[in-house]
Design a protein around this motif. Structure first.
Motif, PDB file in Angstrom:
ATOM      1  N   PRO A  45      19.085 -36.263 -22.077  1.00 15.24           N
ATOM      2  CA  PRO A  45      20.350 -35.690 -21.601  1.00 15.24           C
ATOM      3  C   PRO A  45      20.484 -35.834 -20.094  1.00 15.24           C
ATOM      4  O   PRO A  45      19.497 -35.954 -19.367  1.00 15.24           O
ATOM      5  CB  PRO A  45      20.241 -34.221 -22.020  1.00 15.24           C
ATOM      6  CG  PRO A  45      18.777 -33.956 -22.089  1.00 15.24           C
ATOM      7  CD  PRO A  45      18.158 -35.236 -22.557  1.00 15.24           C
ATOM      8  N   LYS A  46      21.732 -35.818 -19.634  1.00 17.37           N
ATOM      9  CA  LYS A  46      22.003 -36.009 -18.209  1.00 17.37           C
ATOM     10  C   LYS A  46      22.741 -34.797 -17.663  1.00 17.37           C
ATOM     11  O   LYS A  46      23.656 -34.272 -18.285  1.00 17.37           O
ATOM     12  CB  LYS A  46      22.824 -37.275 -18.001  1.00 17.37           C
ATOM     13  CG  LYS A  46      22.135 -38.535 -18.484  1.00 17.37           C
ATOM     14  CD  LYS A  46      23.047 -39.742 -18.379  1.00 17.37           C
ATOM     15  CE  LYS A  46      22.400 -40.943 -19.045  1.00 17.37           C
ATOM     16  NZ  LYS A  46      22.246 -40.740 -20.516  1.00 17.37           N
ATOM     17  N   VAL A  47      22.333 -34.381 -16.467  1.00 17.31           N
ATOM     18  CA  VAL A  47      22.984 -33.281 -15.778  1.00 17.31           C
ATOM     19  C   VAL A  47      23.619 -33.839 -14.512  1.00 17.31           C
ATOM     20  O   VAL A  47      23.029 -34.657 -13.809  1.00 17.31           O
ATOM     21  CB  VAL A  47      21.978 -32.146 -15.456  1.00 17.31           C
ATOM     22  CG1 VAL A  47      20.856 -32.619 -14.558  1.00 17.31           C
ATOM     23  CG2 VAL A  47      22.692 -30.949 -14.839  1.00 17.31           C
ATOM     24  N   SER A  48      24.832 -33.391 -14.232  1.00 15.93           N
ATOM     25  CA  SER A  48      25.551 -33.805 -13.033  1.00 15.93           C
ATOM     26  C   SER A  48      25.534 -32.651 -12.036  1.00 15.93           C
ATOM     27  O   SER A  48      25.891 -31.515 -12.375  1.00 15.93           O
ATOM     28  CB  SER A  48      26.996 -34.174 -13.375  1.00 15.93           C
ATOM     29  OG  SER A  48      27.754 -34.401 -12.204  1.00 15.93           O
ATOM     30  N   VAL A  49      25.101 -32.943 -10.806  1.00 10.88           N
ATOM     31  CA  VAL A  49      24.992 -31.912  -9.765  1.00 10.88           C
ATOM     32  C   VAL A  49      25.769 -32.369  -8.539  1.00 10.88           C
ATOM     33  O   VAL A  49      25.880 -33.564  -8.266  1.00 10.88           O
ATOM     34  CB  VAL A  49      23.522 -31.618  -9.411  1.00 10.88           C
ATOM     35  CG1 VAL A  49      22.754 -31.144 -10.633  1.00 10.88           C
ATOM     36  CG2 VAL A  49      22.839 -32.832  -8.791  1.00 10.88           C
ATOM     37  N   LEU A  50      26.286 -31.410  -7.803  1.00 13.67           N
ATOM     38  CA  LEU A  50      27.130 -31.721  -6.650  1.00 13.67           C
ATOM     39  C   LEU A  50      26.817 -30.754  -5.524  1.00 13.67           C
ATOM     40  O   LEU A  50      26.688 -29.542  -5.759  1.00 13.67           O
ATOM     41  CB  LEU A  50      28.602 -31.632  -7.058  1.00 13.67           C
ATOM     42  CG  LEU A  50      29.672 -32.073  -6.066  1.00 13.67           C
ATOM     43  CD1 LEU A  50      30.910 -32.584  -6.818  1.00 13.67           C
ATOM     44  CD2 LEU A  50      30.094 -30.934  -5.142  1.00 13.67           C
TER      45      LEU A  50
ATOM     46  N   HIS B 275      28.306 -34.871  -2.055  1.00 16.06           N
ATOM     47  CA  HIS B 275      27.326 -35.788  -2.674  1.00 16.06           C
ATOM     48  C   HIS B 275      27.113 -35.322  -4.104  1.00 16.06           C
ATOM     49  O   HIS B 275      26.699 -34.186  -4.347  1.00 16.06           O
ATOM     50  CB  HIS B 275      26.024 -35.741  -1.867  1.00 16.06           C
ATOM     51  CG  HIS B 275      24.943 -36.637  -2.382  1.00 16.06           C
ATOM     52  ND1 HIS B 275      23.716 -36.742  -1.753  1.00 16.06           N
ATOM     53  CD2 HIS B 275      24.874 -37.479  -3.435  1.00 16.06           C
ATOM     54  CE1 HIS B 275      22.950 -37.593  -2.411  1.00 16.06           C
ATOM     55  NE2 HIS B 275      23.636 -38.058  -3.440  1.00 16.06           N
ATOM     56  N   GLU B 276      27.421 -36.213  -5.039  1.00 16.92           N
ATOM     57  CA  GLU B 276      27.198 -35.935  -6.462  1.00 16.92           C
ATOM     58  C   GLU B 276      26.137 -36.875  -7.000  1.00 16.92           C
ATOM     59  O   GLU B 276      26.086 -38.048  -6.622  1.00 16.92           O
ATOM     60  CB  GLU B 276      28.481 -36.131  -7.263  1.00 16.92           C
ATOM     61  CG  GLU B 276      28.327 -35.841  -8.748  1.00 16.92           C
ATOM     62  CD  GLU B 276      29.462 -36.376  -9.596  1.00 16.92           C
ATOM     63  OE1 GLU B 276      29.670 -35.811 -10.694  1.00 16.92           O
ATOM     64  OE2 GLU B 276      30.134 -37.332  -9.179  1.00 16.92           O
ATOM     65  N   ALA B 277      25.288 -36.379  -7.891  1.00 15.72           N
ATOM     66  CA  ALA B 277      24.280 -37.200  -8.539  1.00 15.72           C
ATOM     67  C   ALA B 277      24.234 -36.866 -10.024  1.00 15.72           C
ATOM     68  O   ALA B 277      24.355 -35.700 -10.429  1.00 15.72           O
ATOM     69  CB  ALA B 277      22.894 -36.984  -7.912  1.00 15.72           C
ATOM     70  N   VAL B 278      24.044 -37.903 -10.832  1.00 19.82           N
ATOM     71  CA  VAL B 278      23.791 -37.747 -12.260  1.00 19.82           C
ATOM     72  C   VAL B 278      22.306 -37.999 -12.494  1.00 19.82           C
ATOM     73  O   VAL B 278      21.768 -39.036 -12.074  1.00 19.82           O
ATOM     74  CB  VAL B 278      24.640 -38.720 -13.086  1.00 19.82           C
ATOM     75  CG1 VAL B 278      24.290 -38.599 -14.578  1.00 19.82           C
ATOM     76  CG2 VAL B 278      26.122 -38.448 -12.862  1.00 19.82           C
ATOM     77  N   LEU B 279      21.646 -37.038 -13.138  1.00 21.78           N
ATOM     78  CA  LEU B 279      20.209 -37.063 -13.298  1.00 21.78           C
ATOM     79  C   LEU B 279      19.866 -36.974 -14.783  1.00 21.78           C
ATOM     80  O   LEU B 279      20.383 -36.122 -15.499  1.00 21.78           O
ATOM     81  CB  LEU B 279      19.559 -35.885 -12.562  1.00 21.78           C
ATOM     82  CG  LEU B 279      19.976 -35.707 -11.104  1.00 21.78           C
ATOM     83  CD1 LEU B 279      19.480 -34.361 -10.563  1.00 21.78           C
ATOM     84  CD2 LEU B 279      19.449 -36.841 -10.228  1.00 21.78           C
ATOM     85  N   ALA B 280      18.987 -37.855 -15.219  1.00 23.70           N
ATOM     86  CA  ALA B 280      18.509 -37.803 -16.602  1.00 23.70           C
ATOM     87  C   ALA B 280      17.271 -36.934 -16.676  1.00 23.70           C
ATOM     88  O   ALA B 280      16.446 -36.893 -15.748  1.00 23.70           O
ATOM     89  CB  ALA B 280      18.182 -39.223 -17.102  1.00 23.70           C
ATOM     90  N   LEU B 281      17.141 -36.223 -17.782  1.00 21.89           N
ATOM     91  CA  LEU B 281      16.008 -35.326 -18.020  1.00 21.89           C
ATOM     92  C   LEU B 281      15.242 -35.859 -19.231  1.00 21.89           C
ATOM     93  O   LEU B 281      15.346 -35.334 -20.336  1.00 21.89           O
ATOM     94  CB  LEU B 281      16.478 -33.900 -18.265  1.00 21.89           C
ATOM     95  CG  LEU B 281      17.455 -33.318 -17.223  1.00 21.89           C
ATOM     96  CD1 LEU B 281      17.874 -31.913 -17.634  1.00 21.89           C
ATOM     97  CD2 LEU B 281      16.851 -33.328 -15.835  1.00 21.89           C
TER      98      LEU B 281
END
Length: 361
Positions: free
Chosen positions: A39-44, A354-360
């Motif tokens: 799953p991926k979480v988007s953080v900003l 700054h936004e990043a999409v991160l996979a877990l």
């Protein structure tokens, strides 16, 4: 310079050298082939810009100069118009739909009768309430899950205001309402090490209190900690000590970890002392996601000026960052915020987001 200070500076230099070696290799690391698995979480992260420069007030040599500087500061806060800027920031969040948002400089401006010893309570601008109202009005609700008060400063403002003016700085975490991320616990704290300014005009002092906010969350079956911070802007030594407090405190956990915020530090800043906090975090195991995804791209995030009218390409310095540790893989990221202006021609902030999409995985 006494012997203990020299020894401390030598230790900092050794830390910087070791961390620089670690940083040097980051730009050569590509995301692994399985980075998009899981799953991926988007953080900003977004610094909202408090609305003015505090240094003229801090440095005012006399009481008349202090009154004038405080009046000019409040007038400037009015000028750069956070209600209009909040609409731009809400549009950014609405379009990107991050799961988690870390906000810095979420100012609360209040006024009160001139010379009243009681704290000022009349709200002039509540940046958090204004932003949340814009988000709710656009149909994209977010929940406020952590608010941490930081510096709380008050002083008299001269003409034309003739009011006591109070600024309370806050850091805030938002989570998307009804979204995929479940918040299980929250925490926050202020740093022990904070910069104290002498105020020549009054004979007193002002403390630049700063801190951090955090949530322990899950996305599906994947647990992770999300930490938002804003490190000291005006003193590299204090900033380094705050980074070390993060490593001993909210970052001192096993498992998946995401740190974002305005670090006021970075690997390419012209003054080597301003790199130390960043290098300490990297030496402590945090991985900077930007150079992995954008090798050779400076990714500047700061520099649109106090009036928010600088040219769009005047940004410089990469200080708004997303760092990770553990089983967290960067998938994509972007900086944004110099694409649109308020009706009066001002940017949403002096920083970019700054936004990043991160996979877990």
């Amino acid at each position: 310079m006494d012997g203990s200070l020299r020894a401390h500076l030598r230790r900092l230099a050794r830390l910087a050298t070791a961390a620089a070696l670690a940083v040097a290799g980051l730009g050569l690391v590509a995301p692994p082939a399985h980075a998009e698995a899981g799953p991926k979480v988007s953080v900003l992260t977004r610094n909202l810009y408090l609305g003015g420069d505090l240094t003229p007030s801090i440095g005012a040599p006399t009481l008349p100069a202090f009154l004038a500087a405080n009046a000019a500061l409040l007038s400037h806060v009015d000028l750069v118009d956070f209600p209009a800027r909040a609409a731009l920031i809400a549009d950014e969040i609405r379009e990107r739909k991050p799961d988690l948002v870390g906000l810095q400089e979420v100012a609360l401006w209040r006024t009160g009768p001139l010379g009243d010893p009681a704290p000022a309570t009349e709200v002039r601008y509540d940046y958090l309430a204004l932003l949340m109202g814009e988000l709710a009005g656009s149909g994209h609700r977010y929940d406020v899950v952590v608010v941490r008060d930081e510096a709380d400063l008050e002083g008299p403002a001269g003409a034309p205001h003739l009011r006591d003016v109070r600024l309370t700085m806050r850091d805030v975490i938002l989570v998307r309402h009804g979204g995929r991320v479940k918040v299980n616990a929250t925490s926050s704290g202020n740093f022990v090490n904070n910069l104290v300014f002498p105020l020549a005009a009054t004979g007193g002092t002002a403390t630049s209190t700063r801190g951090w906010t955090a949530v322990d969350a899950t996305l599906g079956t994947r647990a992770f900690r999300f930490v938002n911070t804003h490190l000291e802007a005006f003193h590299p030594g204090v900033r380094l000590l705050q980074a070390q407090e993060l490593l001993r405190g909210p970052l001192n956990v096993p498992g998946r970890l995401v740190l974002l915020g305005d670090l006021n530090s970075g690997p390419e800043l012209p003054d080597p002392n301003n790199r130390l906090a960043y290098l300490a975090l990297v030496a402590g195991g945090m991985v900077d996601t930007w150079p992995i995804l954008h090798p050779g791209d400076p990714g500047y995030t700061s520099g649109l000026g106090d009036d928010l009218t600088e040219p769009a390409d005047d940004i410089e310095h990469r200080i708004d960052m997303v760092l990770v540790r553990g089983a967290v893989m960067p998938v994509s990221s972007a900086v944004f915020g110099n694409e649109r202006r308020t009706p009066a021609g001002r940017w949403a902030s002096d920083h970019l987001g700054h936004e990043a999409v991160l996979a877990l995985p």
